[in-house]
Scaffold this active site. Structure first.
Site, short mmCIF file in Angstrom:
data_model
loop_
_atom_site.label_atom_id
_atom_site.label_comp_id
_atom_site.label_asym_id
_atom_site.label_seq_id
_atom_site.Cartn_x
_atom_site.Cartn_y
_atom_site.Cartn_z
N TRP A 1 -9.18 -87.84 -4.38
CA TRP A 1 -8.03 -88.62 -4.87
C TRP A 1 -8.42 -89.38 -6.14
O TRP A 1 -7.69 -89.37 -7.14
CB TRP A 1 -7.61 -89.58 -3.76
CG TRP A 1 -6.41 -90.41 -4.01
CD1 TRP A 1 -5.37 -90.13 -4.86
CD2 TRP A 1 -6.10 -91.67 -3.38
NE1 TRP A 1 -4.43 -91.14 -4.79
CE2 TRP A 1 -4.86 -92.08 -3.89
CE3 TRP A 1 -6.75 -92.44 -2.42
CZ2 TRP A 1 -4.25 -93.27 -3.48
CZ3 TRP A 1 -6.15 -93.62 -2.01
CH2 TRP A 1 -4.92 -94.03 -2.54
N LYS B 1 -5.18 -86.46 6.35
CA LYS B 1 -4.12 -87.44 6.63
C LYS B 1 -4.04 -88.51 5.55
O LYS B 1 -2.96 -89.02 5.25
CB LYS B 1 -4.39 -88.15 7.95
CG LYS B 1 -4.14 -87.34 9.21
CD LYS B 1 -4.34 -88.25 10.41
CE LYS B 1 -4.02 -87.56 11.72
NZ LYS B 1 -4.32 -88.45 12.86
N GLY B 2 -5.21 -88.92 5.06
CA GLY B 2 -5.26 -89.96 4.03
C GLY B 2 -4.80 -91.32 4.52
O GLY B 2 -4.28 -92.13 3.76
N SER C 1 -13.35 -88.97 9.17
CA SER C 1 -12.95 -88.00 8.16
C SER C 1 -14.06 -86.96 7.98
O SER C 1 -13.79 -85.75 7.88
CB SER C 1 -12.67 -88.73 6.83
OG SER C 1 -12.24 -87.83 5.86
N HIS D 1 -21.90 -87.53 -5.49
CA HIS D 1 -22.01 -88.27 -4.22
C HIS D 1 -23.38 -88.95 -4.12
O HIS D 1 -23.70 -89.53 -3.08
CB HIS D 1 -21.87 -87.32 -3.03
CG HIS D 1 -20.52 -86.67 -2.92
ND1 HIS D 1 -19.36 -87.37 -2.80
CD2 HIS D 1 -20.16 -85.35 -2.91
CE1 HIS D 1 -18.34 -86.53 -2.71
NE2 HIS D 1 -18.79 -85.30 -2.79
N LYS E 1 -16.16 -88.13 1.82
CA LYS E 1 -14.94 -88.47 2.56
C LYS E 1 -14.47 -89.92 2.38
O LYS E 1 -13.90 -90.52 3.29
CB LYS E 1 -15.09 -88.15 4.07
CG LYS E 1 -15.70 -86.83 4.40
CD LYS E 1 -15.30 -85.70 3.53
CE LYS E 1 -13.90 -85.20 3.67
NZ LYS E 1 -13.63 -84.14 2.63
N THR E 2 -14.75 -90.46 1.22
CA THR E 2 -14.34 -91.83 0.95
C THR E 2 -13.12 -91.88 0.02
O THR E 2 -12.72 -92.96 -0.40
CB THR E 2 -15.49 -92.62 0.30
OG1 THR E 2 -15.93 -91.91 -0.85
CG2 THR E 2 -16.65 -92.80 1.26
N GLY E 3 -12.60 -90.69 -0.34
CA GLY E 3 -11.44 -90.65 -1.24
C GLY E 3 -11.81 -90.16 -2.63
O GLY E 3 -11.08 -90.41 -3.60
N THR E 4 -12.92 -89.42 -2.73
CA THR E 4 -13.39 -88.99 -4.05
C THR E 4 -12.45 -87.97 -4.70
O THR E 4 -12.32 -87.95 -5.92
CB THR E 4 -14.82 -88.43 -3.97
OG1 THR E 4 -14.85 -87.37 -3.01
CG2 THR E 4 -15.83 -89.49 -3.55
P1 A3P Z 1 -8.84 -88.21 6.01
O1 A3P Z 1 -9.78 -87.16 6.54
O2 A3P Z 1 -8.99 -89.52 6.72
O3 A3P Z 1 -7.44 -87.77 5.97
P2 A3P Z 1 -13.01 -87.01 -0.11
O4 A3P Z 1 -11.99 -86.71 -1.12
O5 A3P Z 1 -14.03 -88.00 -0.60
O6 A3P Z 1 -13.59 -85.79 0.47
O7 A3P Z 1 -12.24 -87.81 1.04
C1 A3P Z 1 -11.30 -87.12 1.82
C2 A3P Z 1 -10.36 -88.12 2.45
O8 A3P Z 1 -9.45 -88.59 1.45
C3 A3P Z 1 -9.54 -87.46 3.54
O9 A3P Z 1 -9.27 -88.50 4.48
C4 A3P Z 1 -8.31 -87.05 2.77
O10 A3P Z 1 -7.18 -86.80 3.56
C5 A3P Z 1 -8.12 -88.28 1.89
N1 A3P Z 1 -7.27 -88.01 0.71
C6 A3P Z 1 -7.27 -86.92 -0.08
N2 A3P Z 1 -6.35 -87.03 -1.04
C7 A3P Z 1 -5.74 -88.23 -0.86
C8 A3P Z 1 -4.66 -88.92 -1.52
N3 A3P Z 1 -4.05 -88.39 -2.56
N4 A3P Z 1 -4.30 -90.13 -1.05
C9 A3P Z 1 -4.92 -90.68 0.02
N5 A3P Z 1 -5.93 -90.06 0.70
C10 A3P Z 1 -6.34 -88.86 0.26
#
Ligand code: A3P
Length: 322
Positions: free
Chosen positions: A70, A290-291, A155, A125, A65-68
């Site tokens: 994306w 939400k991102g 997240s 991860h 949940k760190t933005g992996t």
């Molecule tokens: P939130 O739960 O705060 O919205 P991972 O991809 O490592 O599982 O992390 C998921 C987090 O990245 C979630 O955060 C998700 O909404 C956010 N995320 C996914 N796609 C994204 C994007 N294109 N831009 C920004 N945040 C994104």
């Protein structure tokens, strides 16, 4: 002794974090200081012994949940931009995790999913300590993403709730927020302690600084200035944008394709699902919530926020989050 029996024997001697006596298959085990469920740990032990990285591999690393997701979408788009344009990019029809497999989750023990593809990108991860040694020895490039700990926790909490919906054992016995907070603070979260995960890669990126081997990235920096990080990532990967590509706004188009609003509205990410291991099904929309930066304020009390901040100050002094 079969491979599986050998690993089961090792795992049975490890410290265990029980979820409930009713469903032990969701227990976590502590290995090399970090916590994993049984199914991942068997893969980790197997990968440690057998995975052979190629020097051309680029590893996209980050805790949960760190933005992996994306990061995978951006790096995949940078890497494959000469094969696809912004209307044929596979990211438009496949979950990013189905474009770039995650070592210990998507790759089965026989590596069939890896052998099938000579594609250089792989995700994981895994903490730095648990990476198969061949990744370090082959001097593979690593891109690591981390995120502000409170937002990462929140997240993860929402993601866990989504997963619980698809796992019958959890429906009647949902994990409480208090319990999840306690585990996170004690470092007993999935792939935790979170702070150690971050600090190990931070240290490795400093130790290997100048060798252009580890790109250490914060979710918040990527969110605030995606375009310049896309350009930096392309350079790090050895695939810098040419002047002609810059003139044609190729980096801007990649940013737009992978932007939260675009990815989360794609049909595949609204209604598709991801089946990383037998018995595990994750709806793709669980990866897009939400991102945003600072969403922790909508869930955590002041006291809990302070407890998390105190550990962050103690363990990650050199990383600043506003
Ligand atoms: P939130 O739960 O705060 O919205 P991972 O991809 O490592 O599982 O992390 C998921 C987090 O990245 C979630 O955060 C998700 O909404 C956010 N995320 C996914 N796609 C994204 C994007 N294109 N831009 C920004 N945040 C994104």
């Amino acid at each position: 002794m079969s491979i599986n029996m050998k690993y089961k024997e090792i795992i049975s001697s490890l410290p265990r974090r029980e979820v409930s006596q009713n469903f032990t298959s969701f227990d976590y085990y502590q290995y090399k200081g970090f916590w994993f469920p049984l199914a991942f740990l068997e893969s980790i032990l197997f990968m440690e012994e057998n995975f052979k990285a190629q020097p051309c591999n680029i590893f996209l690393c980050g805790s949960l949940k760190t933005g992996t997701t994306w990061l995978k979408s951006l790096v995949f788009s940078i890497m494959t931009r000469h094969h696809f344009d912004d209307s044929t990019n596979p990211i438009l029809t496949k979950l990013p995790h189905d474009c770039i497999p995650t070592l210990e989750i998507d790759c089965d023990i026989n590596f069939t999913s890896l052998d099938d593809t000579k594609f250089p990108l792989l995700g994981t991860h895994l903490p730095y300590t648990c990476l198969p040694q061949s990744i370090i020895d082959s001097k593979c490039k690593i891109i690591y993403i981390c995120r502000e700990p409170k937002d990462t926790f929140v997240s993860t909490w929402h993601y866990t709730k989504k997963l619980e919906e698809t796992i019958p054992e959890f429906k009647d016995n949902p994990i409480t927020l208090e319990q999840e907070i306690e585990w996170f603070l004690e470092g007993k979260s999935l792939y935790g302690p979170y702070w150690d995960h971050v600090s190990e890669y931070l240290k490795a990126s400093k130790d290997r600084h100048g060798k252009n081997e580890i790109f250490f990235l914060k979710f918040e920096d990527l969110r605030n200035d995606t375009l310049s990080y896309v350009k930096k990532l392309a350079e790090f990967m050895g695939k810098p944008f040419s002047q002609e590509e810059e003139d044609q706004f190729v980096p801007e188009k990649i940013v737009a394709t992978c932007e939260f609003g675009n990815l989360s509205n794609l049909e595949v990410n609204k209604s598709g699902s991801h089946n990383p291991k037998p018995g595990i099904k994750v709806n793709n929309n669980a990866f897009f919530r939400k991102g945003e930066i600072g969403d922790w304020k909508n869930l955590l009390s002041e006291d809990v926020a302070k407890s998390i901040d105190n550990i962050t100050k103690e363990k990650l002094q050199s990383l600043i989050w506003d």
